[in-house]
Every structure is written in structure tokens, then in C-alpha cells.
Design a protein around this motif. Structure first.
Motif, PDB file in Angstrom:
ATOM      1  N   VAL A 216      80.493 -38.419  48.591  1.00 49.63           N
ATOM      2  CA  VAL A 216      79.710 -36.516  48.666  1.00 49.63           C
ATOM      3  C   VAL A 216      80.016 -36.312  50.151  1.00 49.63           C
ATOM      4  CG1 VAL A 216      77.362 -37.770  49.264  1.00 49.63           C
ATOM      5  CG2 VAL A 216      77.545 -35.226  48.250  1.00 49.63           C
ATOM      6  N   GLN A 217      80.358 -34.848  49.752  1.00 48.25           N
ATOM      7  CA  GLN A 217      80.483 -34.711  51.982  1.00 48.25           C
ATOM      8  C   GLN A 217      79.119 -33.684  52.283  1.00 48.25           C
ATOM      9  OE1 GLN A 217      83.044 -33.533  49.655  1.00 48.25           O
ATOM     10  NE2 GLN A 217      83.683 -35.908  49.818  1.00 48.25           N
ATOM     11  N   LEU A 218      78.140 -34.473  52.990  1.00 46.99           N
ATOM     12  CA  LEU A 218      77.524 -33.868  54.470  1.00 46.99           C
ATOM     13  C   LEU A 218      77.968 -32.925  55.229  1.00 46.99           C
ATOM     14  CD1 LEU A 218      75.553 -36.751  54.201  1.00 46.99           C
ATOM     15  CD2 LEU A 218      75.630 -35.510  52.504  1.00 46.99           C
ATOM     16  N   GLN A 219      77.835 -31.674  55.038  1.00 47.69           N
ATOM     17  CA  GLN A 219      77.736 -30.571  55.815  1.00 47.69           C
ATOM     18  C   GLN A 219      75.793 -30.551  57.166  1.00 47.69           C
ATOM     19  OE1 GLN A 219      80.883 -29.067  57.069  1.00 47.69           O
ATOM     20  NE2 GLN A 219      79.353 -28.173  58.624  1.00 47.69           N
ATOM     21  N   ALA A 220      76.442 -31.378  58.765  1.00 48.13           N
ATOM     22  CA  ALA A 220      75.113 -30.673  59.363  1.00 48.13           C
ATOM     23  C   ALA A 220      75.324 -29.509  59.740  1.00 48.13           C
ATOM     24  CB  ALA A 220      74.996 -31.817  60.092  1.00 48.13           C
ATOM     25  N   SER A 221      73.875 -28.468  60.256  1.00 45.85           N
ATOM     26  CA  SER A 221      74.122 -27.392  60.172  1.00 45.85           C
ATOM     27  C   SER A 221      72.597 -27.606  61.910  1.00 45.85           C
ATOM     28  CB  SER A 221      74.360 -26.254  59.639  1.00 45.85           C
ATOM     29  OG  SER A 221      73.158 -26.139  58.557  1.00 45.85           O
ATOM     30  N   GLY A 222      72.453 -25.826  62.631  1.00 45.72           N
ATOM     31  CA  GLY A 222      71.216 -26.078  62.496  1.00 45.72           C
ATOM     32  C   GLY A 222      70.702 -26.236  64.174  1.00 45.72           C
ATOM     33  N   GLY A 223      71.541 -27.008  65.183  1.00 48.98           N
ATOM     34  CA  GLY A 223      71.581 -27.158  65.667  1.00 48.98           C
ATOM     35  C   GLY A 223      71.606 -25.988  67.092  1.00 48.98           C
ATOM     36  N   GLY A 224      71.659 -26.418  68.702  1.00 43.68           N
ATOM     37  CA  GLY A 224      71.422 -25.168  68.919  1.00 43.68           C
ATOM     38  C   GLY A 224      70.864 -26.241  70.323  1.00 43.68           C
ATOM     39  N   LEU A 225      70.387 -24.903  71.369  1.00 47.45           N
ATOM     40  CA  LEU A 225      69.707 -25.021  72.755  1.00 47.45           C
ATOM     41  C   LEU A 225      68.407 -24.195  72.809  1.00 47.45           C
ATOM     42  CD1 LEU A 225      69.756 -25.644  75.552  1.00 47.45           C
ATOM     43  CD2 LEU A 225      70.884 -23.359  75.873  1.00 47.45           C
ATOM     44  N   VAL A 226      67.537 -25.509  73.354  1.00 50.54           N
ATOM     45  CA  VAL A 226      66.376 -24.735  72.941  1.00 50.54           C
ATOM     46  C   VAL A 226      65.343 -25.960  75.001  1.00 50.54           C
ATOM     47  CG1 VAL A 226      65.933 -26.668  71.440  1.00 50.54           C
ATOM     48  CG2 VAL A 226      64.563 -25.118  71.896  1.00 50.54           C
ATOM     49  N   GLN A 227      64.122 -24.346  74.392  1.00 49.49           N
ATOM     50  CA  GLN A 227      63.275 -24.967  76.311  1.00 49.49           C
ATOM     51  C   GLN A 227      62.578 -26.361  75.585  1.00 49.49           C
ATOM     52  OE1 GLN A 227      61.336 -21.516  77.527  1.00 49.49           O
ATOM     53  NE2 GLN A 227      63.381 -21.508  78.487  1.00 49.49           N
ATOM     54  N   ALA A 228      61.942 -26.712  76.378  1.00 45.85           N
ATOM     55  CA  ALA A 228      61.305 -28.218  75.914  1.00 45.85           C
ATOM     56  C   ALA A 228      60.119 -27.870  75.369  1.00 45.85           C
ATOM     57  CB  ALA A 228      61.146 -29.216  77.450  1.00 45.85           C
ATOM     58  N   GLY A 229      59.211 -28.264  74.597  1.00 44.96           N
ATOM     59  CA  GLY A 229      58.366 -27.586  73.919  1.00 44.96           C
ATOM     60  C   GLY A 229      58.483 -26.553  72.329  1.00 44.96           C
ATOM     61  N   GLY A 230      59.867 -26.191  72.059  1.00 44.06           N
ATOM     62  CA  GLY A 230      60.370 -25.184  70.943  1.00 44.06           C
ATOM     63  C   GLY A 230      60.787 -25.683  69.752  1.00 44.06           C
ATOM     64  N   SER A 231      61.138 -25.985  69.477  1.00 44.60           N
ATOM     65  CA  SER A 231      61.512 -26.197  67.710  1.00 44.60           C
ATOM     66  C   SER A 231      62.521 -25.851  67.549  1.00 44.60           C
ATOM     67  CB  SER A 231      60.377 -25.612  66.437  1.00 44.60           C
ATOM     68  OG  SER A 231      58.844 -26.044  67.073  1.00 44.60           O
ATOM     69  N   LEU A 232      63.334 -26.791  66.016  1.00 41.59           N
ATOM     70  CA  LEU A 232      64.509 -26.097  65.715  1.00 41.59           C
ATOM     71  C   LEU A 232      64.681 -26.794  64.123  1.00 41.59           C
ATOM     72  CD1 LEU A 232      67.201 -27.167  68.178  1.00 41.59           C
ATOM     73  CD2 LEU A 232      67.375 -24.810  67.323  1.00 41.59           C
ATOM     74  N   ARG A 233      64.788 -26.519  63.036  1.00 46.41           N
ATOM     75  CA  ARG A 233      65.344 -27.416  62.094  1.00 46.41           C
ATOM     76  C   ARG A 233      66.567 -27.507  62.002  1.00 46.41           C
ATOM     77  NH1 ARG A 233      63.420 -25.244  56.176  1.00 46.41           N
ATOM     78  NH2 ARG A 233      65.536 -23.645  55.990  1.00 46.41           N
ATOM     79  N   LEU A 234      67.224 -28.596  61.105  1.00 42.24           N
ATOM     80  CA  LEU A 234      68.520 -28.765  61.024  1.00 42.24           C
ATOM     81  C   LEU A 234      68.358 -29.027  59.198  1.00 42.24           C
ATOM     82  CD1 LEU A 234      69.089 -31.573  63.091  1.00 42.24           C
ATOM     83  CD2 LEU A 234      69.229 -29.020  63.860  1.00 42.24           C
ATOM     84  N   SER A 235      69.552 -28.606  59.335  1.00 40.42           N
ATOM     85  CA  SER A 235      69.872 -29.077  57.659  1.00 40.42           C
ATOM     86  C   SER A 235      71.259 -29.472  57.255  1.00 40.42           C
ATOM     87  CB  SER A 235      70.231 -26.970  57.282  1.00 40.42           C
ATOM     88  OG  SER A 235      69.038 -26.101  57.114  1.00 40.42           O
ATOM     89  N   CYS A 236      71.097 -29.897  56.158  1.00 40.02           N
ATOM     90  CA  CYS A 236      72.464 -30.566  55.923  1.00 40.02           C
ATOM     91  C   CYS A 236      72.158 -30.971  54.175  1.00 40.02           C
ATOM     92  CB  CYS A 236      72.158 -32.606  56.438  1.00 40.02           C
ATOM     93  SG  CYS A 236      73.060 -33.975  55.814  1.00 40.02           S
TER      94      CYS A 236
END
Length: 123
Positions: free
Chosen positions: A1-21
Motif C-alpha cells: 500500500v502507498q501512503l500520501q500524507a498532506s496538510g502540513g504548513g506554517l501555523v502560529q503557536a496555539g493554532g490548529s492543523l489537520r493532517l491527512s494520510c
């Protein structure tokens, strides 16, 4: 199986991000998934694990209460919701699929890896 991760980036402290795979080319729904991360000049470390059916999760102490791992087997996708981000969360984040069922925190138990997505948290 191949996995592709995404969703990273630059965020300020206290912020949120959602990563997907997103998984393709093989079976996704029958094995646990996990997220690991590797900060600059550090070894890769375990972040979070989820059972094959999504019924159980396990977290590293450093992210407990702030990160949530989930999965949608119908979409062949795993997620990592990251809230209250801190500068020390800055790292490349990798998703991984376990080779066999079980609660694993060591890299050697995972047979498939995504390419990584960079998360940078500014202070």
C-alpha cells in the motif's frame, strides 16, 4: 500500500492543523495506523496510534489532550487533528500502516510509510 500524507504548513503557536494520510494500492482498513514525527536533529518518535476499526486510540504523553487521531476506512484515509500547537511540535510528520494488528509504538512494527509533511509552529 502507498501512503500520501498532506496538510502540513506554517501555523502560529496555539493554532490548529489537520493532517491527512490517504492510502492506495492495497488494503487499508484491516491494520492499525499511526503517526510519527521527526524534529530537526532528532530521532523519529511515535505520536499517535489508532486501531484498525477506529475503536481505540493511543497517544504519546507529549500530545495527549491536544492531538486526535481518527480514520475513515470508507475513504482509505487517516487523520491527525492537532490543536493548541506548540513550537516544539515543529517536525516532519509521517503516517504509517502497521504490518500486524496490535498497539505498536516502535517504527519497526510498521511496514508502509508516507513521505512526510512538514509542520512548522512559530512562537
Amino acid at each position: 500500500v502507498q501512503l500520501q500524507a498532506s496538510g502540513g504548513g506554517l501555523v502560529q503557536a496555539g493554532g490548529s492543523l489537520r493532517l491527512s494520510c490517504v492510502a492506495s494500492g492495497g488494503t487499508f482498513s484491516n491494520r492499525p495506523m499511526a503517526w510519527f514525527r521527526q524534529a530537526p536533529w532528532k530521532e523519529r518518535e511515535f505520536v499517535a496510534w489508532i486501531r484498525w476499526d477506529g475503536s481505540s486510540q493511543y497517544y504519546a504523553d507529549s500530545v495527549k489532550g491536544r492531538f486526535t487521531i481518527s480514520r475513515d476506512n470508507a475513504k482509505n484515509t487517516a487523520y491527525l487533528q492537532m490543536n493548541s500547537l506548540k513550537p516544539e511540535d515543529t517536525a516532519v510528520y509521517y503516517c504509517a500502516k502497521a504490518a500486524i494488528n496490535g498497539l505498536w509504538v516502535r517504527e519497526r512494527e510498521y511496514s508502509s510509510w508516507g513521505q512526510g509533511t512538514l509542520v512548522t509552529v512559530s512562537s
